[in-house]
Every structure is written in structure tokens, then in C-alpha cells.
Design a protein around this motif. Structure first.
Motif, PDB file in Angstrom:
ATOM      1  N   ARG A  47       0.870  -1.176   0.000  1.00  0.00           N
ATOM      2  CA  ARG A  47       0.000   0.000   0.000  1.00  0.00           C
ATOM      3  C   ARG A  47       0.902   1.220   0.000  1.00  0.00           C
ATOM      4  O   ARG A  47       1.868   1.291   0.750  1.00  0.00           O
ATOM      5  CB  ARG A  47      -0.890   0.011   1.235  1.00  0.00           C
ATOM      6  CG  ARG A  47      -1.943  -1.050   1.231  1.00  0.00           C
ATOM      7  CD  ARG A  47      -2.903  -0.860   2.418  1.00  0.00           C
ATOM      8  NE  ARG A  47      -3.971  -1.818   2.347  1.00  0.00           N
ATOM      9  CZ  ARG A  47      -4.011  -2.950   3.030  1.00  0.00           C
ATOM     10  NH1 ARG A  47      -3.028  -3.252   3.862  1.00  0.00           N
ATOM     11  NH2 ARG A  47      -5.006  -3.782   2.902  1.00  0.00           N
ATOM     12  N   PHE A  48       0.559   2.184  -0.848  1.00  0.00           N
ATOM     13  CA  PHE A  48       1.308   3.426  -0.923  1.00  0.00           C
ATOM     14  C   PHE A  48       0.387   4.480  -1.524  1.00  0.00           C
ATOM     15  O   PHE A  48      -0.765   4.188  -1.857  1.00  0.00           O
ATOM     16  CB  PHE A  48       2.586   3.249  -1.762  1.00  0.00           C
ATOM     17  CG  PHE A  48       2.351   2.754  -3.162  1.00  0.00           C
ATOM     18  CD1 PHE A  48       2.271   3.644  -4.222  1.00  0.00           C
ATOM     19  CD2 PHE A  48       2.214   1.402  -3.427  1.00  0.00           C
ATOM     20  CE1 PHE A  48       2.061   3.191  -5.517  1.00  0.00           C
ATOM     21  CE2 PHE A  48       2.007   0.927  -4.712  1.00  0.00           C
ATOM     22  CZ  PHE A  48       1.917   1.832  -5.756  1.00  0.00           C
ATOM     23  N   SER A  49       0.860   5.700  -1.636  1.00  0.00           N
ATOM     24  CA  SER A  49       0.018   6.734  -2.235  1.00  0.00           C
ATOM     25  C   SER A  49       0.762   7.438  -3.352  1.00  0.00           C
ATOM     26  O   SER A  49       1.990   7.533  -3.354  1.00  0.00           O
ATOM     27  CB  SER A  49      -0.453   7.742  -1.186  1.00  0.00           C
ATOM     28  OG  SER A  49       0.639   8.428  -0.641  1.00  0.00           O
ATOM     29  N   ILE A  50      -0.031   7.900  -4.305  1.00  0.00           N
ATOM     30  CA  ILE A  50       0.465   8.707  -5.415  1.00  0.00           C
ATOM     31  C   ILE A  50      -0.334   9.994  -5.397  1.00  0.00           C
ATOM     32  O   ILE A  50      -1.568   9.967  -5.554  1.00  0.00           O
ATOM     33  CB  ILE A  50       0.258   8.009  -6.773  1.00  0.00           C
ATOM     34  CG1 ILE A  50       0.971   6.671  -6.824  1.00  0.00           C
ATOM     35  CG2 ILE A  50       0.708   8.904  -7.911  1.00  0.00           C
ATOM     36  CD1 ILE A  50       0.643   5.871  -8.056  1.00  0.00           C
ATOM     37  N   CYS A  51       0.330  11.100  -5.172  1.00  0.00           N
ATOM     38  CA  CYS A  51      -0.325  12.415  -5.166  1.00  0.00           C
ATOM     39  C   CYS A  51      -1.568  12.423  -4.281  1.00  0.00           C
ATOM     40  O   CYS A  51      -2.603  12.978  -4.650  1.00  0.00           O
ATOM     41  CB  CYS A  51      -0.665  12.853  -6.584  1.00  0.00           C
ATOM     42  SG  CYS A  51       0.774  13.042  -7.651  1.00  0.00           S
ATOM     43  N   ALA A  89      -6.496  13.636 -13.094  1.00  0.00           N
ATOM     44  CA  ALA A  89      -7.117  14.015 -11.814  1.00  0.00           C
ATOM     45  C   ALA A  89      -6.223  13.627 -10.640  1.00  0.00           C
ATOM     46  O   ALA A  89      -6.088  14.379  -9.676  1.00  0.00           O
ATOM     47  CB  ALA A  89      -8.495  13.365 -11.685  1.00  0.00           C
ATOM     48  N   ILE A  90      -5.584  12.466 -10.737  1.00  0.00           N
ATOM     49  CA  ILE A  90      -4.677  12.021  -9.665  1.00  0.00           C
ATOM     50  C   ILE A  90      -3.439  12.906  -9.622  1.00  0.00           C
ATOM     51  O   ILE A  90      -3.065  13.426  -8.566  1.00  0.00           O
ATOM     52  CB  ILE A  90      -4.289  10.543  -9.859  1.00  0.00           C
ATOM     53  CG1 ILE A  90      -5.499   9.650  -9.641  1.00  0.00           C
ATOM     54  CG2 ILE A  90      -3.144  10.157  -8.912  1.00  0.00           C
ATOM     55  CD1 ILE A  90      -5.294   8.219 -10.067  1.00  0.00           C
ATOM     56  N   LEU A  91      -2.802  13.094 -10.769  1.00  0.00           N
ATOM     57  CA  LEU A  91      -1.556  13.857 -10.824  1.00  0.00           C
ATOM     58  C   LEU A  91      -1.757  15.326 -10.451  1.00  0.00           C
ATOM     59  O   LEU A  91      -0.846  15.961  -9.929  1.00  0.00           O
ATOM     60  CB  LEU A  91      -0.923  13.721 -12.204  1.00  0.00           C
ATOM     61  CG  LEU A  91      -0.459  12.304 -12.551  1.00  0.00           C
ATOM     62  CD1 LEU A  91      -0.014  12.227 -14.014  1.00  0.00           C
ATOM     63  CD2 LEU A  91       0.660  11.861 -11.630  1.00  0.00           C
ATOM     64  N   ALA A  92      -2.955  15.858 -10.692  1.00  0.00           N
ATOM     65  CA  ALA A  92      -3.250  17.251 -10.347  1.00  0.00           C
ATOM     66  C   ALA A  92      -3.676  17.404  -8.892  1.00  0.00           C
ATOM     67  O   ALA A  92      -3.928  18.507  -8.436  1.00  0.00           O
ATOM     68  CB  ALA A  92      -4.350  17.787 -11.265  1.00  0.00           C
ATOM     69  N   LYS A  98     -10.175   8.781  -4.760  1.00  0.00           N
ATOM     70  CA  LYS A  98      -9.825   8.462  -3.379  1.00  0.00           C
ATOM     71  C   LYS A  98      -8.824   7.306  -3.298  1.00  0.00           C
ATOM     72  O   LYS A  98      -7.885   7.354  -2.510  1.00  0.00           O
ATOM     73  CB  LYS A  98     -11.090   8.103  -2.606  1.00  0.00           C
ATOM     74  CG  LYS A  98     -10.873   7.785  -1.151  1.00  0.00           C
ATOM     75  CD  LYS A  98     -12.190   7.491  -0.463  1.00  0.00           C
ATOM     76  CE  LYS A  98     -11.980   7.145   0.989  1.00  0.00           C
ATOM     77  NZ  LYS A  98     -13.247   6.837   1.653  1.00  0.00           N
ATOM     78  N   ALA A  99      -9.058   6.245  -4.101  1.00  0.00           N
ATOM     79  CA  ALA A  99      -8.211   5.052  -3.989  1.00  0.00           C
ATOM     80  C   ALA A  99      -8.177   4.269  -5.297  1.00  0.00           C
ATOM     81  O   ALA A  99      -9.103   4.353  -6.107  1.00  0.00           O
ATOM     82  CB  ALA A  99      -8.720   4.155  -2.867  1.00  0.00           C
ATOM     83  N   LEU A 100      -7.099   3.508  -5.444  1.00  0.00           N
ATOM     84  CA  LEU A 100      -6.943   2.581  -6.557  1.00  0.00           C
ATOM     85  C   LEU A 100      -6.623   1.210  -5.986  1.00  0.00           C
ATOM     86  O   LEU A 100      -5.716   1.071  -5.172  1.00  0.00           O
ATOM     87  CB  LEU A 100      -5.791   3.006  -7.475  1.00  0.00           C
ATOM     88  CG  LEU A 100      -5.859   4.384  -8.113  1.00  0.00           C
ATOM     89  CD1 LEU A 100      -4.547   4.681  -8.849  1.00  0.00           C
ATOM     90  CD2 LEU A 100      -7.039   4.474  -9.054  1.00  0.00           C
TER      91      LEU A 100
END
Length: 108
Positions: A47-51, A89-92, A98-100
Motif C-alpha cells: 500500500r502506498f500513495s500517489i499524489c 485528476a490524480i496527478l493534479a 480516493k483510492a486505486l
């Protein structure tokens, strides 16, 4: 004293390297996930996050990505690449995604 205006070059490089190690790819304005990363999991669920968007990897029979939007709706796409609109939308950091939940194949 001297003040640092933002992340140093080393910190930026470390962040980019870590995302690459996690299998995150960006090409043609689309985010994708490298299905060969699973070999290093050791039975864990990465589990990790991107932007600011939470990403969870799992193994399955067919690669897919389930997109959970901030309004609670979900959409599952086949394969390991998102469309340009969702990626943008994710990169901005627009807060629309919310999640992938990314499913990768065990035999990749």
C-alpha cells in the motif's frame, strides 16, 4: 540562516526512484502499474500513495484497476493502465480519486 524553498534534488530523486521501484509508470499522460513488481512482495499487500491517492496491490487472475472516486462511486477497468482523465485528476491532486485497487497477475 539559509532557508530551503522546497524539496532538495536528492529528496525528489528518492521519491521518483521509490515510485519506480513500486512499479508506477507514466506514459502518454496515463498512469500504469508494472505487473512484475509482485515478485518482491513476500506475501505482503503493498500500500502506498500517489499524489494523495491510496494505491493497494493484490494478486489475481486478470490485471485490473478499481477506481474509487471521492463521491463513493467505483469503476473497474481491465488492464494495468488508467485512462488520461483519471490519471490527470490524480496527478493534479484534484481530490476526485480516493483510492486505486490494482490487481496484478501472479504469472507476469
Amino acid at each position: 540562516g539559509a532557508r530551503q524553498p522546497g524539496m532538495t534534488g536528492q529528496v525528489k530523486e528518492d521519491v521518483l526512484c521509490r515510485l519506480t521501484e513500486l512499479g508506477v509508470r507514466c506514459a502518454g499522460g496515463r498512469l500504469g502499474f508494472d505487473p512484475t513488481f509482485h515478485r518482491a512482495w513476500g506475501g505482503n499487500t503493498p500500500r502506498f500513495s500517489i499524489c494523495g491517492t491510496q494505491v493497494t496491490y493484490a494478486l489475481g487472475d486478470e490485471p485490473s484497476i478499481t477506481v474509487t472516486r471521492s463521491d463513493g462511486t467505483t469503476q473497474t477497468v481491465a488492464g494495468s493502465w488508467l485512462d488520461e482523465e483519471t490519471s490527470a485528476a490524480i496527478l493534479a491532486r484534484a481530490g476526485k480519486v480516493k483510492a486505486l485497487d490494482v490487481v496484478l497477475t501472479a504469472n507476469a
